[in-house]
Enzyme design. Structure first.
Site, PDB file in Angstrom:
ATOM      1  N   CYS A 199       4.916   3.044  -2.544  1.00 18.15           N
ATOM      2  CA  CYS A 199       6.311   3.014  -2.125  1.00 18.15           C
ATOM      3  C   CYS A 199       6.824   1.562  -2.055  1.00 18.15           C
ATOM      4  CB  CYS A 199       6.460   3.766  -0.803  1.00 18.15           C
ATOM      5  SG  CYS A 199       8.115   4.423  -0.585  1.00 18.15           S
ATOM      6  N   HIS A 218       4.137   8.970  -1.809  1.00 17.67           N
ATOM      7  CA  HIS A 218       3.018   8.759  -0.880  1.00 17.67           C
ATOM      8  C   HIS A 218       1.867   9.717  -1.195  1.00 17.67           C
ATOM      9  CE1 HIS A 218       4.981   5.924   1.874  1.00 17.67           C
ATOM     10  NE2 HIS A 218       6.095   6.558   1.529  1.00 17.67           N
ATOM     11  N   GLU A 250      -1.120   9.517  -0.394  1.00 17.54           N
ATOM     12  CA  GLU A 250      -2.068   9.650   0.726  1.00 17.54           C
ATOM     13  C   GLU A 250      -1.812  10.905   1.565  1.00 17.54           C
ATOM     14  OE1 GLU A 250       0.405   7.501   0.521  1.00 17.54           O
ATOM     15  OE2 GLU A 250       1.225   6.888   2.465  1.00 17.54           O
TER      16      GLU A 250
END
Ligand code: GLN
Length: 542
Positions: free
Chosen positions: A380, A514, A516
């Site tokens: 990001c 994102h 993750e």
């Protein structure tokens, strides 16, 4: 019909209620049950989206675009069940529902009160959006005794009464402090905490007792006696070296069996815990170790980067290595040479972030990674800074900047004023509200065949979760491509760059989303797996 398990916490905060809830969810799943996990947060914010990561930890984003509490991240990582907007309910959201109903006159002249109007709205939210789940696990944020959580406790008390014991259960998480001078675990705080719960009409059915050491049978008996809980429902929750051992530990202590017995459902067959045993094997006995520098901003509270740290661990599990993380405050590189702090690391990651502070430091760290051929992963903000870095130092755009920092310079990163979401065209202006106005949630992205990103994902179209206001400006595509920066992932309309990669480098990738948030210990995200693999290759060179 769905069975409801309510999880409350007592004695002190930060006992790991979220992890306890997630682990119980995982155990029930391992017994073949369908679960859904939900968090009630007593604070007045409508969602945690506008709360500082330093105070509240990371904001976890769901596919359907909700900004939620980080515990939902634990839920997903432990059960793989994607969270939804309906899985995080705050006092702020409850009151906004109640107040807008009141304004519309929907209470038909009634005096609007906490009981029944607020509590009814809470009960509706707890039971909303369920399909054929066998269990709903509902965690109540905060600690029993907080003024703020009273309406939530009242609502679950009422639900317990309405559903009856066949369909509802109360689990209470407490702490047994250890006093070294007398070498004993103290049960009094647990007794007091249960009294506090009883004072609002809730008798816990099972106690999960956090402790640094095992409890003796006499201590267990004492807790059972004073708290009015069956002895075998006093479950020890021992401290463990990795969170991924928690489901296994709880199972050893009999948690899932006791829950099944409580509800009168079969429990003779052992749950299938193969995935958890495998995860532990890789975490405890890895074949090697590598070091990743995370160059960020919110370093004082590790929970700010909770999912990120977990996803890196998952990348390690996939490659059978331990991932050592060095958390470096980006501002350091504005004072000191990056080389001093980064020359020994095997990979550099710049995570998501907001605002100008530390941005120049991040750009220096990225330059180091690019020039020294150290694997680089930008997430990001980390992608946006990588675009600024390459624009300035390779493409000759010396004033390259982001409109997040002001309107001067060559704005390679700009405010997105209009974009297509799944259902409508979203529009924003520079003076829009800060809360709930970012591009948030899952968006599709098309990958360019032949790119590194395409080979990592092994597919043409992916869906990943977003949370940002600014975008890489597509009009710089050609000039950046000319110096080796490829826009390898784009939104389906071809306007929003979603992935960049620097082709002359062994592993240099930036993503606008994102990844993750979707990584799990039993299914590590491909980008993290690939990044850690590249870091291992780098470690063999140094
Ligand atoms: N501040 C940047 C934006 O709003 C990046 C956000 C992030 O990293 N999550 O676009």
């Amino acid at each position: 019909m769905t069975r409801f398990i309510f999880i409350t916490g007592g004695v002190v905060s930060s006992l790991g209620k979220g992890l306890a809830t997630a682990s119980l969810g995982a155990l029930l799943q391992a017994r073949g049950y369908r679960v859904r996990l939900r968090k009630l947060d007593p604070y007045l914010n409508v969602d945690p989206g506008t709360m500082s990561p330093l105070q509240h930890g990371e904001v976890y984003v769901t596919d359907d675009g909700a900004e939620t509490d980080l515990d939902l991240g634990h839920y997903e990582r432990f059960t793989g069940v994607p969270s939804r907007r309906s899985d995080n309910v705050t006092t702020g959201r409850i009151y906004s529902v109640v107040l807008s109903k009141e304004r519309r006159g929907e209470y038909l002249g009634a005096t609007v009160q906490v009981i029944p109007h607020v509590t009814d709205t809470i009960k509706d939210s707890i039971a909303a959006d369920l399909a054929d789940e066998d269990f709903l696990l509902c965690e109540i944020g905060g600690t029993v005794g907080d003024i703020e959580s009273l309406p939530f406790l009242e609502a679950i008390r009422q639900m317990g009464n309405e559903l009856g014991r066949t369909y509802s259960m109360f689990v209470h998480l407490t702490l047994l402090p250890y006093i070294s001078s007398t070498d004993e675990l103290k049960t009094k705080p647990t007794q007091h905490s249960v009294k506090e719960l009883l004072s609002v009409g809730i008798q816990p059915n099972l106690l999960l007792c956090r402790s640094s050491r095992p409890i003796s049978p006499s201590e267990r008996r004492k807790i059972a006696l004073f708290c009015n809980v069956q002895e075998e429902n006093v479950i020890l929750a021992l401290d463990v070296e990795t969170i991924y051992r928690v489901p296994l530990c709880y199972h050893k202590e009999g948690l899932d069996i006791q829950v099944c017995k409580y509800f009168g459902i079969p429990h003779a067959r052992e749950p299938n815990l193969t995935i958890w045993n495998n995860i532990i094997k890789h975490i405890i006995h890895p074949k090697g170790e590598i070091t990743i520098a995370v160059v960020g901003k919110y370093m004082k509270l590790r929970d700010s980067y909770k999912s990120l740290a977990e996803a890196l661990t998952h990348g390690g599990i996939a490659n059978d290595v331990r991932v050592r993380l060095e958390w470096i405050d980006a501002e350091l590189f504005e004072l000191e040479d990056a080389n001093r702090h980064l020359s020994h690391v095997n990979g550099i990651l710049v995570p998501g972030g907001f605002g100008k502070r530390g941005a120049e430091g991040k750009i220096r760290a990225i330059r180091f990674a690019r020039e020294q051929r150290v694997p680089y992963f930008g997430i990001c903000f980390g992608m946006q800074m990588a675009v600024i870095e390459t624009s300035r130092h390779l493409a000759g755009l010396s004033t390259a900047s982001s409109s997040e920092f002001g309107s001067t310079g060559e704005l390679v990163i700009g405010l997105m004023r209009e974009w297509h979401s799944n259902t409508k065209v979203e529009r924003r202006a520079a003076d829009s509200d800060l809360g709930g106005t970012m591009r948030v949630g899952a968006y599709p992205c098309l990958l360019q065949p032949g790119s590194l990103a395409h080979s990592i994902y092994g597919t043409d179209c992916i869906s990943e979760r977003h949370r940002h206001r600014y975008e890489v400006n597509i009009s710089y595509r050609e000039s950046l491509h000319a110096v080796g920066l490829l826009f390898s992932g784009l939104s389906p309309d071809g306007i929003l760059p979603e992935i960049i990669e620097f082709s002359p480098h062994p592993w240099f990738i930036g993503v606008q989303f994102h990844p993750e948030l979707k990584s799990k210990p039993f299914s590590p995200h491909p980008l993290f797996t690939s990044f850690i693999r590249a870091a291992i290759a780098q470690s063999r060179l140094v």
